[in-house]
Design an enzyme around this catalytic site. Structure first.
Site, PDB file in Angstrom:
ATOM      1  N   THR A 153     -56.685  14.493  72.691  1.00  0.00           N
ATOM      2  CA  THR A 153     -56.982  15.431  71.596  1.00  0.00           C
ATOM      3  C   THR A 153     -58.443  15.292  71.199  1.00  0.00           C
ATOM      4  O   THR A 153     -59.091  14.299  71.529  1.00  0.00           O
ATOM      5  CB  THR A 153     -56.161  15.122  70.330  1.00  0.00           C
ATOM      6  OG1 THR A 153     -56.667  13.921  69.736  1.00  0.00           O
ATOM      7  CG2 THR A 153     -54.692  14.970  70.663  1.00  0.00           C
ATOM      8  N   ASP A 154     -58.938  16.240  70.451  1.00  0.00           N
ATOM      9  CA  ASP A 154     -60.220  16.005  69.783  1.00  0.00           C
ATOM     10  C   ASP A 154     -59.941  15.134  68.560  1.00  0.00           C
ATOM     11  O   ASP A 154     -58.790  14.881  68.177  1.00  0.00           O
ATOM     12  CB  ASP A 154     -60.921  17.324  69.416  1.00  0.00           C
ATOM     13  CG  ASP A 154     -62.433  17.114  69.228  1.00  0.00           C
ATOM     14  OD1 ASP A 154     -62.866  15.947  69.100  1.00  0.00           O
ATOM     15  OD2 ASP A 154     -63.185  18.098  69.200  1.00  0.00           O
TER      16      ASP A 154
END
Ligand code: BGC
Length: 758
Positions: free
Chosen positions: A284-285
């Site tokens: 994920t970011d």
């Protein structure tokens, strides 16, 4: 060309042999990972999916820090944002000596345009149109970063962007999917190589997907787009990175079809894995899972399940996976085999990085001082930086400057080493770099005198200045006094060089702008310099296209130097004094007004296109108050010499689906210097089942031509180059008429036509 039977047999043997080797390597890896995973508990497998930040810890060897504790408990697969090589080594030691599984760690960081040898920002790099240079820069970054303990970089960022308000336009390769794809692959090749050496690091393509289309250029904002547009205009660079073998992919912060990318099953599973065959892992970011709560999608426990089920393997920062996936398995919301698959992907990446053979493979204190910021790397950075500068205007050949007389260097970027590198230069060390002033003085020696005055702060407006200084305080001072000092210096000079524009803090993440003008204090300085009547060269520092209407009308010479990196000072001096000839071409359109945005050269035609520039036509697609044309189009850039294009001819006026067509143009260097020209080929599909762009870049070539030299440049196209995604999202070409356009930029083109047959 026909291949002989013998060649085909040899080729098949080579391919089969390499296939056998990779199958054998894969089966060794699988056996190793099977054995390892058979010893892992569910909690330990989930631990591999957790990626905490060491944000607060950048140096020193503190004991009992929270990250070390997580590592001891085998509750993370790696970490990000730890800068200190000794600390990274210590973390790998903890794993090896204090845990039973001894699973080495991924050490991630945003090595985006260099480590300590800093290269120009990615938008600038793309203006070189030199994929070999970018591959080289990525390889050098990997060599340096890996000597400092980093084995995983969050690069390349391949988001297409049509809106210069978005500060992160600086981090990508501009607006074109074809060019963006070439660069995406080059970055991946440069960082990862074949993964066989300790100099190779894992690359992470980001931000998947469409982050660059954030509405209103506002960072983290909504994206809403038809699938046909996604596939035709935005997806190609992501897919190119996958095709180049990128080992990991980062999700984006935005929604896609209303669903956060991090929890978007269609995006992560159907497109990325099923259609593009991505076999690495998805991270994920930063904290994106937890942000699904604020978005009103789900609280952390459920958001973690949604993200995981959609195809996310690793959770950056939110700790949602670590704290909630075990219960989700117990509750039957997630299957243990799914956790196994995600864990396996991360272990595979570590295996391919060679970390199980040697967890300290990327910690090389013995060689670090030799390779980091080495003379060889610095020379490459200087050379590459000069390739990225774009000459926007050069009346009466004001540039290059002669090394003689008195040259006034003014502007807040002139003596600001810390400003040269732009954003994402996390490991830069400005104390080692030279300012432009130092480089220019060095470049002229005793032949000329460089007078200096800062001339202004970044802004007059203190609110704006405070915004620009959000992550690093800016030098302040009395603007009126600074201006009068600059006027006094200019008074004594033969020519004025104004080094100004945006400061580095004004582009990158979370720095959207609603005005794209040069900040007020610097604009006032520039106007005062022009008012002296002396010739003025503007060296424009910027991380994005700016609206330069006044500047283009009034300043005789403008060289866009972006943020050129650690060697920017010397590289700029090389070009200003003519030791190098600029060749860069824009990869993002420069608008005339913010109101024109979003804007890109490859737009569709309306049914009522603007018939003539500069005249308002009612009931046509144009503005009352500004032209529809850009200030500088995609592909634009001048040289110190001149190139003439003539005689476009095609090998045939029909192309059959299994044939090819060649387009040849004659390019002549008609100026007084040798130089490099970037020859660009565009097509238009004149009639198709969906509206197609008015122009699409399909090929380009960087050509060195000696003064007076004339060369035929030939491009080859096949049916494949004419494909697009139709309403069923099938990648097809449609028979019919096409235009081929060749020229020095996306506006000044010569055209020929051909027909694609059934
Ligand atoms: C950015 C990413 C970056 C990550 C880790 C995020 O805020 O959007 O581009 O890789 O932080 O530093």
């Amino acid at each position: 060309m026909q291949m002989s039977k013998k060649t085909i047999i040899i080729l098949l043997c080579v391919l089969t042999a390499s296939h056998v080797v990779s199958v054998a390597q894969d089966s060794d890896m699988n056996r190793f990972i099977d054995a390892l995973m058979s010893r892992m508990t569910l909690h330990e497998k989930i631990g591999q999916l957790n990626l905490p930040t060491g944000n607060e810890i950048v140096s020193g060897l503190a004991t009992n820090d929270p990250l070390a504790e997580l590592i001891r408990r085998q509750e993370c697969g790696g970490f990000l944002n730890v800068k200190d090589p000794a600390r990274i080594r210590e973390y790998q030691r903890i794993v090896v000596e204090e845990t039973d599984l001894k699973i080495p760690l991924l050490a991630g960081a945003d090595i985006v345009h260099g480590y300590q040898t800093v290269f120009p920002i990615p938008l600038a790099l793309s203006c070189s149109w030199d994929t070999t240079a970018v591959e080289r820069m990525a390889h050098i970054s990997a060599i340096e970063a890996s000597a400092g303990g980093i084995n995983w970089t969050y690069s390349p960022m391949v988001d297409i962007c049509h809106d210069a308000r978005w500060g992160r336009i600086a981090e990508g390769s501009g607006e074109d999917p074809y060019l963006g794809s070439k660069f995406a692959a080059a970055y991946v090749r440069g960082y990862q190589g074949d993964m066989s050496s300790g100099d190779n690091i894992l690359s992470c393509m980001k931000h998947y997907a469409l982050y660059g289309a954030s509405e209103a250029g506002l960072d983290y904002n909504t994206v809403d787009m038809s699938r046909i547009r996604m596939f035709n205009e935005y997806f190609a660079p992501y897919q190119a990175a996958v095709d180049a073998g990128v080992g990991s992919v980062m999700t984006s912060f935005n929604v896609v079809d209303g669903v956060p990318a991090t929890a978007n099953r269609w995006l992560l599973n159907d497109v990325l894995r099923d259609s593009w065959h991505f076999d690495g892992f998805v991270v994920t970011d930063y904290n994106a899972i937890e942000e699904m709560d604020v978005r009103g999608v789900a609280k952390l426990p459920e958001a973690s399940v949604l993200a995981f089920q959609a195809g996310t393997d690793m959770d950056m920062v939110s700790s949602g996976f670590l704290n909630h996936l075990e219960k989700a398995v117990a509750d039957g919301k997630v299957k243990e085999e799914q956790i196994d698959s995600a864990c396996r992907r991360i272990l595979e990446a570590k295996y391919r990085l060679g970390l199980f053979d040697n967890p300290y493979r990327h910690c090389k204190p013995e060689t670090a001082s030799e390779v980091i910021y080495s003379p060889e790397h610095r020379a490459a950075a200087r050379e590459i930086a000069a390739e990225t500068f774009v000459l926007l205007k050069n009346s009466d050949n004001l540039l290059p400057l002669a090394r003689k007389g008195k040259i006034a260097l003014v502007g807040p970027m002139a003596d600001a080493r810390e400003q040269m590198c732009g954003m994402w230069a996390l490991s830069c060390d400005p104390s080692k770099y030279r300012s432009l002033l130092e480089s220019m003085r060095d470049a002229v020696g005793d032949s000329a005198e460089i007078l200096y005055a800062k001339g202004s702060n970044i802004y007059l407006d203190s609110v704006m200045e405070a915004g620009a200084a959000a992550w690093r305080p800016l030098e302040r001072g009395d603007n009126d006094r600074l201006l009068s000092e600059a006027l006094a210096v200019a008074e004594n000079a033969d020519v004025i060089v104004a080094a100004l524009g945006e400061c580095a803090e004004m582009s990158g993440e979370s720095v959207s702008r609603s005005s794209l003008d040069i900040p007020d204090a610097q604009s006032r300085l520039l106007k005062a310099m022009v008012a002296t009547g002396k010739p003025v060269v503007l060296l424009l520092f910027t991380g994005r296209p700016l609206t330069l209407n006044w500047e283009v009308a009034n300043v005789p010479a403008i060289l866009d130097v972006w943020y050129g990196g650690s060697e920017a000072g010397d590289a700029i001096a090389d070009v200003v004094f003519g030791d190098k000839t600029p060749a860069g071409k824009l990869t993002a359109t420069f608008p005339r007004a913010v109101g024109q945005l979003p804007m890109a050269y490859n737009h569709l035609s309306t049914g009522r296109p603007d018939p003539e520039e500069g005249v308002f036509n009612h009931y046509q697609s144009n503005y009352l108050d500004v032209s529809t044309k850009p200030l500088f189009p995609f592909g634009y850039g001048l040289s110190y010499t001149k190139f003439d294009y003539s005689d476009l001819r095609l090998s045939n006026d029909v192309l059959s689906p299994d044939g090819k067509i060649t387009a040849t143009v004659t390019v002549t260097n008609t100026g007084n210097r040798d130089g490099i020209e970037i020859v660009q080929l565009y097509i238009r599909d004149c009639y198709a089942s969906i509206c197609r762009p008015v122009k699409e870049l399909k090929a380009f070539r960087r050509v060195f031509l000696k003064k007076g030299e004339c060369r035929d440049i030939t491009f080859e196209l096949t049916e494949k180059d004419l494909r697009f995604y139709n309403t069923d999202l099938q990648h097809v070409s449609e028979p019919g008429e096409f235009s081929i356009m060749i020229g020095p930029n996306s506006s000044d083109l010569i055209c020929a036509k051909f027909t694609l047959t059934d």
